[in-house]
Design an enzyme around this catalytic site. Structure first.
Site, PDB file in Angstrom:
ATOM      1  N   GLY A 167      -0.330  57.890  33.457  1.00 24.13           N
ATOM      2  CA  GLY A 167       0.732  58.899  33.400  1.00 24.13           C
ATOM      3  C   GLY A 167       0.598  59.886  34.548  1.00 24.13           C
ATOM      4  O   GLY A 167      -0.509  60.288  34.907  1.00 24.13           O
ATOM      5  N   ASP A 190      -4.349  66.009  29.775  1.00 21.07           N
ATOM      6  CA  ASP A 190      -5.026  66.196  28.487  1.00 21.07           C
ATOM      7  C   ASP A 190      -6.423  66.806  28.628  1.00 21.07           C
ATOM      8  O   ASP A 190      -6.993  67.295  27.654  1.00 21.07           O
ATOM      9  CB  ASP A 190      -5.160  64.850  27.755  1.00 21.07           C
ATOM     10  N   ARG A 229      12.322  84.826  13.992  1.00 24.66           N
ATOM     11  CA  ARG A 229      12.058  83.434  13.617  1.00 24.66           C
ATOM     12  C   ARG A 229      10.599  83.043  13.863  1.00 24.66           C
ATOM     13  O   ARG A 229       9.895  83.700  14.636  1.00 24.66           O
ATOM     14  CB  ARG A 229      12.924  82.499  14.463  1.00 24.66           C
ATOM     15  N   GLY A 285      -1.242  66.115  24.728  1.00 25.23           N
ATOM     16  CA  GLY A 285      -2.702  66.185  24.711  1.00 25.23           C
ATOM     17  C   GLY A 285      -3.389  65.036  23.988  1.00 25.23           C
ATOM     18  O   GLY A 285      -4.607  64.955  23.972  1.00 25.23           O
ATOM     19  N   ARG A 286      -2.596  64.190  23.335  1.00 25.11           N
ATOM     20  CA  ARG A 286      -3.142  63.086  22.533  1.00 25.11           C
ATOM     21  C   ARG A 286      -4.196  63.594  21.549  1.00 25.11           C
ATOM     22  O   ARG A 286      -3.885  64.478  20.764  1.00 25.11           O
ATOM     23  CB  ARG A 286      -3.701  61.973  23.440  1.00 25.11           C
ATOM     24  N   GLN A 289       5.540  69.115  31.023  1.00 28.11           N
ATOM     25  CA  GLN A 289       4.136  69.455  31.291  1.00 28.11           C
ATOM     26  C   GLN A 289       3.529  68.626  32.418  1.00 28.11           C
ATOM     27  O   GLN A 289       2.487  68.956  32.956  1.00 28.11           O
ATOM     28  CB  GLN A 289       3.300  69.254  30.010  1.00 28.11           C
TER      29      GLN A 289
END
Ligand code: F6P
Length: 307
Positions: free
Chosen positions: A3, A133, A168, A176-177, A283
């Protein structure tokens, strides 16, 4: 390979500049391991109108990248059926045929595992730890991580003002898995009230209580960061989707859905309206932070120095 992250090009540039200063030629395999397998490469250059000029602040990778291209278990079609083959010897052959002295593998855990296996076959490999990550073994910090945290912290600042205005609960789901680094550090940087990370199974009632305590003090909005791999104490894992799993090829599960789930539960438990934002690939894309540019430059220069 793997990735993409912000800083990919900055590492490539630093490798090239250090190489060029020392009379070394560099080539990039298109789309990472896939290019290595197909022997599809391009000569890279940072001089004149070379293809690697001006890439320091550029997101993505100028030579592409492939996810799930495990050359030790590569999916191929045989008689209309998908089978898995160890094609790593083709890669070794290509490297020898191309007279490549050293292979740089810019990647995360899966990429570096294959890199180790290629080195066991006699290839000179230098791994550069990459992933948003921040979960590569034996490494304090990976390039791309700081940019991801900064993007998440910026999102939290923005959610803060809209959340406060409309009273709210604002939930932000980050990547981040199985590692909670992005969630935890962006939560600290963005002043979040609750952070749910994979390393600590959560109790949604505790999160709701924290929000109610804030309500009791007159704060009728809250900011919650949820890591995509976070899991409740009762071990529900319906947010870890089986879609795309290909265990044989070492392709891991897809995450998604924990943010909306947490928002719904918190709304029910607190009576406050809740909204969820899934930050996703924001991200990974775009220009790297100054920190990541420096880290990537140090990694690239050191990698070539070691070579
Ligand atoms: O490992 C980096 C990462 O961005 C994870 O945080 C995320 O779960 C995954 O990759 C998404 O992968 P893909 O690009 O295959 O959707």
């Amino acid at each position: 390979n793997g990735g993409d992250v912000s800083g990919f090009n900055a590492v490539i540039r630093a490798i090239l500049k250090t190489a060029e200063n020392n009379g070394v030629e560099c080539y990039g395999f298109i789309d990472g391991y896939r290019g290595l397998l197909k022997n599809n490469f391009v000569k890279l250059s940072t001089s004149g109108d070379g293809n690697a000029v001006g890439i320091l602040p550029k997101g993505g990778s100028i030579i592409g990248s492939s996810t799930n291209a495990n050359v030790f278990q590569y999916p191929v079609e045989e008689d209309g059926k998908k089978v898995y083959k160890d094609l790593s010897d083709i890669c070794v052959e290509n490297i020898r045929k191309d007279e490549i002295d050293c292979l740089f593998t810019l990647g995360g855990d899966a990429t570096q595992k294959s890199a180790r296996d290629l080195s066991l076959k006699g290839i000179n490999v230098i791994g550069v730890p990459k992933t948003i990550d921040n979960d590569v073994a034996c490494t304090e910090i990976t390039f791309g991580y700081n940019t991801a945290v900064s993007v998440a912290a910026d999102a939290l600042d923005r959610l803060h003002t809209t959340g406060e205005t409309h009273h709210r609960i604002m939930v932000l789901e980050v990547m981040g898995r199985y590692a909670g680094w992005i969630a935890l550090e962006s939560a600290i940087a963005g002043g979040a009230d609750v952070a749910l990370i994979p390393e600590i199974p959560y109790d949604i009632n505790k999160a709701a209580e924290a929000i109610k305590r804030r309500q009791a003090k007159g704060k009728n909005f809250s900011i919650v960061v949820v890591s995509e791999g976070a899991m409740s104490k009762d071990g529900e894992n319906e947010t870890h989707s089986a879609e795309g799993i290909d265990a044989q090829a070492g392709i891991s599960i897809k995450f998604g859905g924990i943010g909306p789930k947490v928002a719904k539960e918190l709304q029910e438990l607190t009576g406050l309206e809740a909204r969820c934002t899934v930050l996703g690939y924001m991200q990974r894309g775009g220009t790297p932070t100054a920190y990541d540019r420096v880290l990537s430059t140090k990694y690239g220069a050191k990698a070539m120095e070691l070579a």
